[in-house]
Design a protein around this motif. Structure first.
Motif, PDB file in Angstrom:
ATOM      1  N   ARG A   5       0.807  -1.213   0.000  1.00 29.35           N
ATOM      2  CA  ARG A   5       0.000   0.000   0.000  1.00 29.35           C
ATOM      3  C   ARG A   5       0.848   1.273   0.000  1.00 29.35           C
ATOM      4  O   ARG A   5       0.552   2.237  -0.724  1.00 29.35           O
ATOM      5  N   THR A  72      -6.493   1.296  -7.117  1.00 26.56           N
ATOM      6  CA  THR A  72      -7.686   0.643  -7.652  1.00 26.56           C
ATOM      7  C   THR A  72      -7.623   0.589  -9.177  1.00 26.56           C
ATOM      8  O   THR A  72      -7.246   1.567  -9.824  1.00 26.56           O
ATOM      9  N   ASN A 154      -8.885  -3.836  -6.207  1.00 27.11           N
ATOM     10  CA  ASN A 154      -7.777  -3.224  -5.495  1.00 27.11           C
ATOM     11  C   ASN A 154      -6.548  -4.090  -5.764  1.00 27.11           C
ATOM     12  O   ASN A 154      -6.536  -5.283  -5.448  1.00 27.11           O
TER      13      ASN A 154
END
Length: 219
Positions: A5, A72, A154
């Protein structure tokens, strides 16, 4: 190693450059792995960008992934036929279009998928490896990336489509060039250097010889 992330916590332009040299991985239903190195990207900056689907803050069911969490997948259809694959950045409404990929794994399957997707159904057509993914719609056909399966995924938490770091550090120059096919957005935005590609890579969709003059070659 999959990207995490924090790797995606980037502005649109930063992400477009960062993604170069990273690997795009697609796992098919039968477990087949298709893989390639990202060699060309384009930035679409959102609200202020007249070429962006979210220009002026526009929000529609189609461009919803551009406003979703960073990393995304935004997969949309162009001309009602072909798909294009984008990745949302940290600014609302901004995303990076993946324009070209250098295939590295599963090339035989890519050839079959590309032929299957051809509307002409010319099964005698033979593609060079460099022609499989040297364009946004071409790579979607060759990697079986389409809206029904991949849109809104995602890329950090699924086993269908994800990104990986290369196994070793890659050293290359990045060419900043004008984007392709957006003349309708007006000269100002059509000429902005928001497309980025790996200098000297033969898998990019289109070279910009004028922009390449900015790259300093070793003496």
């Amino acid at each position: 190693m999959k990207l995490e992330r924090e790797d995606f916590d980037l502005t649109c332009i930063e992400m477009a450059k960062f993604l170069l040299g990273k690997f795009l991985v697609r796992k098919l239903e039968d477990g087949t792995i298709l893989k390639g190195k990202i060699v060309e990207t384009e930035s679409y900056l959102g609200r202020l960008d007249k070429a962006s689907h979210s220009y002026g803050g526009r929000k529609t069911p189609r461009n919803e992934p551009m406003y979703m969490s960073v990393g995304t997948a935004y997969v949309y259809m162009t001309y009602g036929i072909y798909h294009c694959f984008n990745i949302s950045s940290k600014e609302p409404g901004a995303a990076v279009l993946i324009r070209a990929v250098e295939p590295t794994e599963g090339l035989n399957h890519m050839h079959k998928l590309r032929l299957k997707a051809m509307k002409s159904r010319n099964l005698s057509k033979i593609f060079k490896d460099s022609e499989l993914c040297n364009g946004p719609s071409k790579l979607c056909m060759s990697l079986n990336i389409h809206k029904e399966i991949c849109n809104k995924l995602n890329l950090l938490d699924n086993d269908i489509l994800w990104l990986e770091n290369p196994s070793e550090n890659l050293d290359f120059d990045i060419v900043p060039a004008k984007r392709i096919g957006i003349d309708s957005a007006g000269e100002e935005w059509a000429m902005k250097p928001l497309r980025f590609y790996i200098f000297g890579n033969t898998f990019v969709s289109k070279r910009d010889l004028e922009a390449e003059k900015s790259i300093k070659l070793p003496k």
